[in-house]
Write an enzyme that holds these catalytic residues in place. Structure first.
Site, PDB file in Angstrom:
ATOM      1  N   LYS A   1     -11.266  -4.298  -2.743  1.00 12.78           N
ATOM      2  CA  LYS A   1     -12.241  -3.215  -2.651  1.00 12.78           C
ATOM      3  C   LYS A   1     -11.703  -1.946  -3.281  1.00 12.78           C
ATOM      4  O   LYS A   1     -12.418  -1.188  -3.895  1.00 12.78           O
ATOM      5  CB  LYS A   1     -12.530  -2.889  -1.186  1.00 12.78           C
ATOM      6  CG  LYS A   1     -13.400  -3.890  -0.511  1.00 12.78           C
ATOM      7  CD  LYS A   1     -14.183  -3.207   0.583  1.00 12.78           C
ATOM      8  CE  LYS A   1     -14.162  -4.038   1.830  1.00 12.78           C
ATOM      9  NZ  LYS A   1     -12.956  -3.830   2.622  1.00 12.78           N
TER      10      LYS A   1
ATOM     11  N   LYS B   1      -4.957  -9.847  -6.157  1.00 12.60           N
ATOM     12  CA  LYS B   1      -6.186 -10.279  -5.477  1.00 12.60           C
ATOM     13  C   LYS B   1      -7.325  -9.318  -5.794  1.00 12.60           C
ATOM     14  O   LYS B   1      -7.094  -8.120  -6.007  1.00 12.60           O
ATOM     15  CB  LYS B   1      -5.962 -10.402  -3.957  1.00 12.60           C
ATOM     16  CG  LYS B   1      -5.814  -9.090  -3.212  1.00 12.60           C
ATOM     17  CD  LYS B   1      -6.082  -9.252  -1.710  1.00 12.60           C
ATOM     18  CE  LYS B   1      -6.258  -7.868  -1.082  1.00 12.60           C
ATOM     19  NZ  LYS B   1      -6.900  -7.844   0.206  1.00 12.60           N
TER      20      LYS B   1
ATOM     21  N   LYS C   1       0.830  -1.214   0.000  1.00  5.88           N
ATOM     22  CA  LYS C   1       0.000   0.000   0.000  1.00  5.88           C
ATOM     23  C   LYS C   1       0.857   1.252   0.000  1.00  5.88           C
ATOM     24  O   LYS C   1       0.461   2.274  -0.559  1.00  5.88           O
ATOM     25  CB  LYS C   1      -0.971  -0.003   1.190  1.00  5.88           C
ATOM     26  CG  LYS C   1      -1.978  -1.140   1.100  1.00  5.88           C
ATOM     27  CD  LYS C   1      -3.357  -0.802   1.582  1.00  5.88           C
ATOM     28  CE  LYS C   1      -4.287  -1.922   1.133  1.00  5.88           C
ATOM     29  NZ  LYS C   1      -5.662  -1.779   1.476  1.00  5.88           N
TER      30      LYS C   1
HETATM   31  P1  ATP Z   1      -8.870  -3.219   0.470  1.00  2.72           P
HETATM   32  O1  ATP Z   1      -8.862  -3.474  -0.993  1.00  2.72           O
HETATM   33  O2  ATP Z   1      -9.439  -1.872   0.829  1.00  2.72           O
HETATM   34  O3  ATP Z   1      -7.567  -3.523   1.133  1.00  2.72           O
HETATM   35  P2  ATP Z   1     -10.137  -5.752   0.882  1.00  2.72           P
HETATM   36  O4  ATP Z   1     -11.045  -6.015  -0.247  1.00  2.72           O
HETATM   37  O5  ATP Z   1      -8.846  -6.484   0.920  1.00  2.72           O
HETATM   38  O6  ATP Z   1      -9.922  -4.212   1.086  1.00  2.72           O
HETATM   39  P3  ATP Z   1     -10.682  -6.090   3.699  1.00  2.72           P
HETATM   40  O7  ATP Z   1     -11.609  -5.277   4.458  1.00  2.72           O
HETATM   41  O8  ATP Z   1      -9.241  -5.757   3.836  1.00  2.72           O
HETATM   42  O9  ATP Z   1     -11.016  -6.098   2.151  1.00  2.72           O
HETATM   43  O10 ATP Z   1     -10.870  -7.641   4.028  1.00  2.72           O
HETATM   44  C1  ATP Z   1     -11.960  -8.262   4.648  1.00  2.72           C
HETATM   45  C2  ATP Z   1     -11.740  -9.763   4.583  1.00  2.72           C
HETATM   46  O11 ATP Z   1     -11.824 -10.222   3.239  1.00  2.72           O
HETATM   47  C3  ATP Z   1     -10.368 -10.228   5.091  1.00  2.72           C
HETATM   48  O12 ATP Z   1     -10.528 -11.376   5.883  1.00  2.72           O
HETATM   49  C4  ATP Z   1      -9.606 -10.565   3.844  1.00  2.72           C
HETATM   50  O13 ATP Z   1      -8.671 -11.599   4.065  1.00  2.72           O
HETATM   51  C5  ATP Z   1     -10.707 -11.045   2.927  1.00  2.72           C
HETATM   52  N1  ATP Z   1     -10.368 -10.801   1.523  1.00  2.72           N
HETATM   53  C6  ATP Z   1     -10.138  -9.606   0.940  1.00  2.72           C
HETATM   54  N2  ATP Z   1      -9.866  -9.743  -0.363  1.00  2.72           N
HETATM   55  C7  ATP Z   1      -9.917 -11.082  -0.619  1.00  2.72           C
HETATM   56  C8  ATP Z   1      -9.737 -11.874  -1.793  1.00  2.72           C
HETATM   57  N3  ATP Z   1      -9.463 -11.313  -2.965  1.00  2.72           N
HETATM   58  N4  ATP Z   1      -9.873 -13.210  -1.695  1.00  2.72           N
HETATM   59  C9  ATP Z   1     -10.182 -13.794  -0.526  1.00  2.72           C
HETATM   60  N5  ATP Z   1     -10.361 -13.113   0.631  1.00  2.72           N
HETATM   61  C10 ATP Z   1     -10.237 -11.776   0.591  1.00  2.72           C
END
Ligand code: ATP
Ligand code: LTN
Length: 326
Positions: free
Chosen positions: A195, A192, A111
């Site tokens: 969001k 991955k 990040k």
């Molecule tokens: P950001 O993109 O803002 O970092 P994010 O999509 O990674 O957000 P988080 O709020 O960080 O979402 O994660 C919430 C949960 O979703 C965590 O347990 C994380 O491990 C899981 N998660 C996030 N992205 C993935 C993915 N692509 N595949 C599987 N699990 C995920």
């Protein structure tokens, strides 16, 4: 009953990776555990944000968690900033973590490499996450694969604190699902699904309508071969589709390939399975958004339940650290 704790950031719209990697597991675990789930809005402050957007995202994410199946009466569902204990405990965790440990966190590296402004909070973020977990005497933390390193750090900090100041914290462990733990972006299957990338064609949002879902899967990046085979190293796009189809239909990714001969069929079958999974979630979400007062009541209930546990842990932390009694 073993205690579980997990958190999700209100930083954008919830996507299929969140659901398959984490939220589905949260729902499945709540009946046989004492479950605590948190919308971690303080974590959203580590990157530049818009206050109005954050307020809306926190409310909407709370409603989405209920829509996917978290039961706010049975489990404890709350907003992190509603309890001062999280920020307070995070300071003690920052003072227990070493700078070198924080510097090794790959989420920070990723990040900070891609931002113009890197806040101090982005660097100490895993100490706040450690506080979240340890405040609730957590045994298990259901998360996606990307969080494994943060949970390892939480374990190290808990053990170090206990050995320096006496038994204070339960040492938690990560629970990572066998399938769906790492859903990749449909356009960039080497990254991955995230969001922060939402709005992009590679992210399936839980609120996407069926036509959008079909379109995104139809345009998913595959490769120049024609064989449907699960091999994440050489066939990342196809393997990601198989992982998604497998996770949604309850099969191993390799088994999900059976009966499918063309990439087009794989894309259509995956889109159909995802649309079917999301339909009831979307209907429930729409009902909840019609009654924000009810959501607010449920979040107050959650904060009160959470406070009972977190304040008792903080009393122990203060005493063991040698802070003078109030
Ligand atoms: P950001 O993109 O803002 O970092 P994010 O999509 O990674 O957000 P988080 O709020 O960080 O979402 O994660 C919430 C949960 O979703 C965590 O347990 C994380 O491990 C899981 N998660 C996030 N992205 C993935 C993915 N692509 N595949 C599987 N699990 C995920
Ligand atoms: N850092 C996590 C979100 C998070 C979390 C937690 C997860 C904050 N606090 C406590 C599990 C337990 C993320 O980026 N997904």
């Amino acid at each position: 009953m073993a205690r579980i704790f997990s958190g999700i950031k209100p930083t954008g719209s919830v996507h299929l990776g969140n659901l398959l990697g984490a939220l589905r597991n949260w729902v499945a675990m709540q009946s046989e555990h004492s479950a605590v789930y948190c919308v971690v809005d303080l974590h959203a402050l580590t990157v530049p944000h818009d206050p109005d957007e954050l307020r809306k995202a926190t409310l909407s994410l709370s409603q989405m968690l209920i829509a996917v199946g978290i039961d706010p009466e049975q489990s404890t569902l709350f907003v992190q900033s509603h309890l001062h204990e999280h920020a307070e405990c995070a300071w003690a965790m920052e003072c227990t973590a070493a700078v070198g440990e924080l510097r090794r966190m790959t989420q920070f590296k990723d990040k900070s490499d891609s931002s113009d402004f890197v806040s101090g909070g982005l660097f100490t973020y895993p100490a706040l996450q450690t506080a979240d977990i340890l405040l609730y005497d957590t045994d298990q933390v259901p998360v996606g694969e990307d969080q494994r390193q943060h949970i390892e750090l939480a374990r190290d900090i808990a053990m170090r604190f206990n050995s320096r100041f006496g038994q204070t914290f339960v040492v938690p462990e990560a629970v990572i699902p066998a399938t769906g733990a790492r859903v990749m972006d449909l356009q960039h299957p080497e990254n991955k699904m995230s969001k922060s990338e939402a709005g992009g064609q590679g992210t399936i949002l839980l609120l996407d309508d069926p036509a959008t879902i079909e379109k995104k899967f139809k345009r998913a990046v595959t490769d120049s071969e024609t064989e449907i085979r699960f091999d994440p190293d050489t066939k990342p796009g196809v393997s990601n589709l198989l992982s998604i189809l497998g996770a949604v239909t309850g099969q191993e990714p390799a088994a999900a390939a059976s009966g499918l001969n063309r990439y087009g069929d794989l894309k259509a079958a995956t889109a159909e399975a995802v649309i079917e999974l999301l339909g009831p979630i979307q209907a429930c979400y729409q009902e909840l958004t019609a009654d924000p007062a009810e959501t607010s009541r449920l979040m107050t209930l959650g904060a009160n339940k959470a406070r009972t546990v977190a304040s008792a842990t903080m009393d122990r932390v203060r005493t063991n650290l040698g802070l003078l009694q109030r």
